[in-house]
Design an enzyme around this catalytic site. Structure first.
Site, PDB file in Angstrom:
ATOM      1  N   SER A  79      16.747  26.675 -29.933  1.00  0.00           N
ATOM      2  CA  SER A  79      15.874  25.840 -30.765  1.00  0.00           C
ATOM      3  C   SER A  79      15.367  26.606 -31.985  1.00  0.00           C
ATOM      4  O   SER A  79      15.296  27.838 -31.984  1.00  0.00           O
ATOM      5  CB  SER A  79      14.670  25.349 -29.953  1.00  0.00           C
ATOM      6  OG  SER A  79      15.103  24.622 -28.837  1.00  0.00           O
TER       7      SER A  79
HETATM    8  N1  SAH Z   1      15.067  26.275 -24.591  1.00  0.00           N
HETATM    9  C1  SAH Z   1      16.406  26.468 -25.092  1.00  0.00           C
HETATM   10  C2  SAH Z   1      16.871  25.221 -25.813  1.00  0.00           C
HETATM   11  C3  SAH Z   1      18.311  24.981 -25.545  1.00  0.00           C
HETATM   12  S1  SAH Z   1      18.896  23.394 -26.088  1.00  0.00           S
HETATM   13  C4  SAH Z   1      16.484  27.684 -25.985  1.00  0.00           C
HETATM   14  O1  SAH Z   1      15.442  28.148 -26.449  1.00  0.00           O
HETATM   15  O2  SAH Z   1      17.590  28.200 -26.217  1.00  0.00           O
HETATM   16  C5  SAH Z   1      18.575  22.385 -24.677  1.00  0.00           C
HETATM   17  C6  SAH Z   1      19.161  22.856 -23.369  1.00  0.00           C
HETATM   18  O3  SAH Z   1      18.895  21.813 -22.414  1.00  0.00           O
HETATM   19  C7  SAH Z   1      20.672  23.063 -23.371  1.00  0.00           C
HETATM   20  O4  SAH Z   1      20.953  24.343 -22.888  1.00  0.00           O
HETATM   21  C8  SAH Z   1      21.192  21.987 -22.428  1.00  0.00           C
HETATM   22  O5  SAH Z   1      22.346  22.367 -21.699  1.00  0.00           O
HETATM   23  C9  SAH Z   1      19.992  21.763 -21.520  1.00  0.00           C
HETATM   24  N2  SAH Z   1      19.964  20.478 -20.823  1.00  0.00           N
HETATM   25  C10 SAH Z   1      20.374  19.252 -21.270  1.00  0.00           C
HETATM   26  N3  SAH Z   1      20.191  18.318 -20.330  1.00  0.00           N
HETATM   27  C11 SAH Z   1      19.633  18.957 -19.245  1.00  0.00           C
HETATM   28  C12 SAH Z   1      19.222  18.528 -17.947  1.00  0.00           C
HETATM   29  N4  SAH Z   1      19.326  17.257 -17.538  1.00  0.00           N
HETATM   30  N5  SAH Z   1      18.705  19.452 -17.105  1.00  0.00           N
HETATM   31  C13 SAH Z   1      18.595  20.765 -17.473  1.00  0.00           C
HETATM   32  N6  SAH Z   1      18.984  21.225 -18.674  1.00  0.00           N
HETATM   33  C14 SAH Z   1      19.495  20.336 -19.559  1.00  0.00           C
END
Ligand code: SAH
Length: 230
Positions: A79
């Protein structure tokens, strides 16, 4: 140099943090302050955490302290720092509070939550990201409880939580998450199915009473159903 030593040096280089990186982080923290982040602990976390090391593609490391999201593989992104800081500031975390994060991804937001004193539980649905981050976080000195699973369901075995943060755009507010909050607990979640989401702050004021506040428009990758590789 023997092959072993050469490989060791390469491995170490990948994980180095330099004064230049530290300087760039200080500037990033200043930029976030200018953009409206006021919580000193959150700004200090941004200043302390080597964000470049959470980005798997070394070629992107030189951009790591720009206020932008970057690809981390599996069609996901780390993010934008402003978004990470905004969600963390909104959560008003106190020392040792139990925080559930949905969407571990790179682990950067997890590290920020740990730096501001939370006890962190985090769920990721992409196995490749889960595996990488489970290895990376302890290497950088960060200890969170990481789970491979579907964030829509939360973590009933570890509930209730003081705070829950969702780091992917949710088509709706998952009821399971609401009921895994302590009374007085807070969920911060971006809601919306298109490119843009509305950041919502939801406080569980009583057993069956939730107060919702809209905090503006943000852009996230989607919260997907179940565990998966897509
Ligand atoms: N907090 C992370 C943001 C990553 S983007 C960072 O700082 O890097 C969002 C993440 O949510 C992705 O890795 C994606 O695979 C995950 N995601 C999407 N749907 C999800 C679900 N149902 N349960 C758990 N993770 C999920």
């Amino acid at each position: 140099m023997s092959l072993f030593v050469t490989l060791f040096v390469i491995e170490r280089n990948k994980m180095t943090d330099t004064y230049r990186h530290k300087g760039l982080r200080k500037q990033l923290a200043q930029l976030l302050a200018e953009k409206g982040i006021t919580n000193a602990q959150v700004l200090l976390a941004i200043e302390n955490i080597p964000r470049h090391l959470f980005i798997p593609d070394n070629a992107l490391h030189k951009f790591a302290y720009e206020d932008k999201p970057f690809p981390i593989g599996s069609k996901q992104t780390i993010s934008q720092p402003y978004t990470v800081a905004f969600q963390t500031e909104t959560l008003e975390i106190k020392k040792r509070e139990k925080v559930l994060e949905i969407g571990t991804g790179s682990g950067y937001q997890t590290a920020v939550l740990l730096e501001v004193g939370a006890k962190v539980f985090s769920i990721e649905r992409q196995k490749a990201l889960f595996d990488r981050t489970k290895k990376l976080l302890p290497e950088l000195g960060y200890n969170a409880q990481l789970f491979y699973g579907d964030g829509y369901k939360g973590l009933p075995a570890f509930a209730p939580f003081d705070k829950i943060i969702v780091t992917a755009g949710a088509p709706f507010i998952p009821e399971d998450l609401l009921y895994q909050l302590k009374i007085g607990g807070m969920l911060v979640i971006p809601v919306g199915e298109g490119d843009d989401q509305i950041m919502k702050k939801i406080v569980r004021v009583a057993e069956n009473n939730f107060e919702t506040e809209d905090l503006g428009v943000f852009r996230f990758v989607p919260l997907l159903k179940e565990k998966g590789q897509d």
